[in-house]
Motif scaffolding. Structure first.
Motif, PDB file in Angstrom:
ATOM      1  N   PHE A 193       3.304  42.413  43.144  1.00  0.00           N
ATOM      2  CA  PHE A 193       4.007  43.655  43.414  1.00  0.00           C
ATOM      3  C   PHE A 193       4.440  43.788  44.868  1.00  0.00           C
ATOM      4  O   PHE A 193       5.264  44.619  45.205  1.00  0.00           O
ATOM      5  N   PHE A 247      11.668  42.044  39.175  1.00  0.00           N
ATOM      6  CA  PHE A 247      10.651  41.742  38.171  1.00  0.00           C
ATOM      7  C   PHE A 247      11.241  41.860  36.765  1.00  0.00           C
ATOM      8  O   PHE A 247      11.026  41.008  35.899  1.00  0.00           O
ATOM      9  N   LEU A 287      -3.838  42.361  40.322  1.00  0.00           N
ATOM     10  CA  LEU A 287      -2.657  43.229  40.246  1.00  0.00           C
ATOM     11  C   LEU A 287      -2.828  44.446  41.151  1.00  0.00           C
ATOM     12  O   LEU A 287      -1.927  44.820  41.896  1.00  0.00           O
ATOM     13  N   ILE A 288      -4.014  45.070  41.082  1.00  0.00           N
ATOM     14  CA  ILE A 288      -4.274  46.244  41.919  1.00  0.00           C
ATOM     15  C   ILE A 288      -4.242  45.852  43.390  1.00  0.00           C
ATOM     16  O   ILE A 288      -3.714  46.575  44.235  1.00  0.00           O
ATOM     17  N   SER A 289      -4.792  44.677  43.704  1.00  0.00           N
ATOM     18  CA  SER A 289      -4.769  44.210  45.086  1.00  0.00           C
ATOM     19  C   SER A 289      -3.319  44.047  45.539  1.00  0.00           C
ATOM     20  O   SER A 289      -2.962  44.434  46.660  1.00  0.00           O
ATOM     21  N   ILE A 318      -0.774  45.694  44.438  1.00  0.00           N
ATOM     22  CA  ILE A 318      -0.233  47.039  44.636  1.00  0.00           C
ATOM     23  C   ILE A 318      -0.710  47.596  45.979  1.00  0.00           C
ATOM     24  O   ILE A 318       0.048  48.242  46.706  1.00  0.00           O
ATOM     25  N   GLY A 319      -1.977  47.306  46.320  1.00  0.00           N
ATOM     26  CA  GLY A 319      -2.511  47.724  47.615  1.00  0.00           C
ATOM     27  C   GLY A 319      -1.701  47.140  48.761  1.00  0.00           C
ATOM     28  O   GLY A 319      -1.342  47.847  49.710  1.00  0.00           O
ATOM     29  N   VAL A 320      -1.376  45.842  48.668  1.00  0.00           N
ATOM     30  CA  VAL A 320      -0.574  45.192  49.708  1.00  0.00           C
ATOM     31  C   VAL A 320       0.789  45.870  49.801  1.00  0.00           C
ATOM     32  O   VAL A 320       1.297  46.147  50.891  1.00  0.00           O
ATOM     33  N   TYR A 332       4.356  34.000  39.376  1.00  0.00           N
ATOM     34  CA  TYR A 332       3.782  34.224  38.052  1.00  0.00           C
ATOM     35  C   TYR A 332       3.470  32.885  37.385  1.00  0.00           C
ATOM     36  O   TYR A 332       2.449  32.722  36.738  1.00  0.00           O
ATOM     37  N   ILE A 350       1.540  39.309  38.736  1.00  0.00           N
ATOM     38  CA  ILE A 350       2.749  40.045  39.091  1.00  0.00           C
ATOM     39  C   ILE A 350       2.597  40.443  40.546  1.00  0.00           C
ATOM     40  O   ILE A 350       1.804  41.303  40.882  1.00  0.00           O
ATOM     41  N   MET A 392      12.654  49.754  44.569  1.00  0.00           N
ATOM     42  CA  MET A 392      13.501  49.647  43.382  1.00  0.00           C
ATOM     43  C   MET A 392      13.994  48.211  43.124  1.00  0.00           C
ATOM     44  O   MET A 392      13.809  47.700  42.028  1.00  0.00           O
ATOM     45  N   ILE A 407       1.666  48.973  48.984  1.00  0.00           N
ATOM     46  CA  ILE A 407       1.560  50.299  49.605  1.00  0.00           C
ATOM     47  C   ILE A 407       1.357  50.152  51.111  1.00  0.00           C
ATOM     48  O   ILE A 407       1.982  50.839  51.916  1.00  0.00           O
ATOM     49  N   LEU A 421      11.213  46.177  41.652  1.00  0.00           N
ATOM     50  CA  LEU A 421      11.017  46.377  40.211  1.00  0.00           C
ATOM     51  C   LEU A 421      12.127  45.692  39.422  1.00  0.00           C
ATOM     52  O   LEU A 421      11.884  45.051  38.407  1.00  0.00           O
TER      53      LEU A 421
END
Lengths: 287, 290
Positions: free
Chosen positions: B35, B225, B94-96, B98-100, B27, B33, B219, B102, B222
């Motif tokens: 993820f 973070f 951020l979405i990318s 999250i994609g990684v 960050y 972030i 978990m 998943i 998160l």
């Protein structure tokens, strides 16, 4: 051709559209990143399901109660937290969603981990799509109104918006409340279509799924959210043939979409908007 | 009882701190972030487990190999999924991420299966008895390893040239670039270090709870973070403090309030702290300039 399976996908597309439109108002139009949209959905779903199961109230009443309950929680959460900016707000909404999930998992009247089953199936393709159309028109009217312009001003530059006399906290809470209301509405429809709900249906992944619809379609664009909801509901269904690899593909698709279409499919659809965002984007990259 | 729980909390908290460091460093330099960090932690735990079971290594080489491979994974993720997005908006990155996340989680399920696997206890059982308190030797090891890693990181960031470049990049990427710092290389190094720390936490937790699974990362990811935000995101000592505080509060809350609300307690504390001090415990309040 129009068998039960297609009909179900169609209804889910409609419900997801309402959810995406709600988040689009908060994140796309007002610029407040929320990672807890599914929590408001679950509040709407549970409120309406409990009212249906315990008191057998009419569908319209339970649906509205669920939506208002979600909006109420949106306001409660919004009051203290919308003063926070950016990532801090995002993590607070995420935290709120986790807390909601844990509370539902432990709540006697919400059926704990078993969830609620046997909810009457009252949502169908007709009432879902009537609601979608109503929501789309209401949002278009809202965005082009004085309030909608204030929302967009906050997204573009909070300090400048405040300097021009927009009470930013109040408008942020308003956007949050309306977005949560729509999430609650979507949740109520979801509960009364699938007839079974469980706290784990509304986890972090669900919030992310809705956010993906908004971003994929193009942040702030209403046709974009509709398209995003359509694609991200239909594509995973089409990927069912790859079974175990489905979520793997989903992850890869997200990464590639962000790399090749970073502003979403319909980022800034109308022509005037397109020109102004392009100018702004040039300025941003020069920074 | 109280001290026993306190020690359990500090043990758990020190692993949260290790995870939080990865978040906070990334960050700091990218304002992203990451993820996927929870999945790097999961990957690290699996590498450690495989090294011990399949390759019959002892725990120390397994630990080091896990950190090395995870830092390679971290660098790879940065190059493929984040570098092309350096110029676009933050939510896109951020979405990318999250994609990684998943992708890696499901890759783990495909390769290793969704079930939880045991992590062989490769350290002899030994308990230190201090009156009524019984401390597992593993808890002491976790604490010592975490402290060593954190001190090493602190020295690296404060005293070396790379550390100075990292701080400069975090402060102002463009100015750092103009000063002749290879910003891309520094970002890669940051990912490598952050991922290695995450993997260390993964192996330690795998050992401690004696289990690894493809879903174990979400978990703690998160929570790591949350710990980073609690301490003030972007702030390295803050992440350490935030991790330990979160671990202690969570353990005490689970012991004295209700263990069913364990996860809710962690997030409730976060919200309360952010309301009192919006920039985290050790975060500096940056005034926005017009």
């Amino acid at each position: 051709m129009f068998n039960a399976y297609y009909l179900q996908v169609l209804v889910v597309v409609g419900i997801n559209t309402i959810l995406a439109l709600g988040l689009n108002l908060i994140t796309g139009i007002t610029g407040q990143l929320s990672l807890g949209h599914a929590a408001f959905m679950s509040i709407g779903a549970y409120t309406s399901a409990i009212l249906s199961l315990k008191y057998q109230l009419p569908f319209a009443v339970v649906l509205l109660s669920g939506a208002f309950m979600a909006a109420f929680f949106g306001i409660i959460l919004g009051f203290p937290t919308l003063r926070l900016s950016g990532d801090y707000l995002a993590i607070t909404t995420l935290g709120f969603a986790e807390i909601t999930k844990v509370v539902l998992l432990n709540m006697e009247s919400a059926g704990k981990a078993l969830g609620l089953a046997g909810i009457p199936q009252k949502a169908n393709v007709y009432n879902v799509y009537v609601l979608v159309i109503v929501v789309v028109f209401a949002l278009i009217r809202l965005i082009n109104s004085r309030v909608g312009r204030a929302f967009q001003a906050i997204r573009e530059d909070e300090i400048a918006a405040e300097a021009t006399g927009i009470p930013i906290t109040r408008y942020k809470i308003m956007a949050f409340a309306i977005g949560s209301f729509l999430a609650g509405l979507g949740g109520g429809l979801y509960a009364h279509y699938l007839t079974y709900i469980n706290p784990t249906d509304f986890g972090f992944l669900k919030s992310i799924e809705i956010l993906n619809m908004v971003v994929l379609g193009g942040m702030g664009s209403i046709p974009g959210s509709v398209l995003g909801a359509l694609i991200l509901t239909v594509v995973p269904e089409m990927l069912r043939f790859v079974q175990d690899y489905r979520m793997l593909f989903y992850g890869v698709v997200l990464i590639f979409l962000m790399i090749f279409r970073p502003n979403g499919l319909l980022g800034g659809v109308s022509l005037t908007k397109m020109l102004s965002t392009r100018k702004r984007r040039n300025l941003e990259t020069n920074n | 009882m109280f001290f026993q729980q306190l020690i359990n909390g500090i043990t758990l908290g020190s692993t949260y701190a290790l995870i939080a460091l990865g978040y906070t460093m990334v960050y700091g330099v990218l304002k992203l972030i990451n993820f996927a960090h929870g999945e790097i932690y999961m990957f690290g735990a699996f590498v450690g487990m495989i090294m011990v079971t399949t390759f019959r290594l002892s725990i120390i080489p397994a630990f080091i190999i896990s950190m090395l491979l995870s830092s390679l994974l971290g660098m790879g993720i940065e190059m493929i999924a984040y570098r092309p997005l350096r110029k676009s908006t933050r939510i896109t990155a951020l979405i990318s991420a999250i994609g990684v996340s998943i992708f890696l989680q499901n890759l783990g399920i495909l390769i290793m299966g969704p079930a939880t696997r045991p992590f062989p206890r490769s350290i002899r059982s030994y308990y230190v008895n201090l009156g009524a308190i019984k401390i597992d030797i593993l808890q002491i090891i976790i604490l010592i390893v975490s402290i060593i890693l954190m001190v090493a990181l602190h020295l690296l960031v404060k005293n070396t040239k790379v550390g100075k470049a990292m701080r400069a990049t975090a402060l102002d990427k463009d100015a750092a670039y103009l000063m002749g710092i290879n910003v891309n290389r520094i970002i890669t190094i940051t990912f490598a270090i952050g991922s290695a720390l995450g993997a260390a936490a993964g192996v330690l937790i795998g050992l401690y709870f004696n289990s690894v699974s493809p879903l174990m990362g979400s978990m703690p990811g998160l929570k790591g973070f949350v710990a980073a935000v609690l301490g003030g995101i972007g702030n390295i000592p803050g992440a350490m403090l935030g991790g330990v505080i979160l671990g202690v509060i969570e353990t005490l809350g689970a012991a004295y309030i209700s263990s069913a609300y364990r996860d809710a307690i962690a997030f409730a504390v976060l919200i309360i702290i952010l309301l009192v001090k919006p920039s985290g415990i050790m975060g500096v309040n940056v005034r926005e300039k017009v």
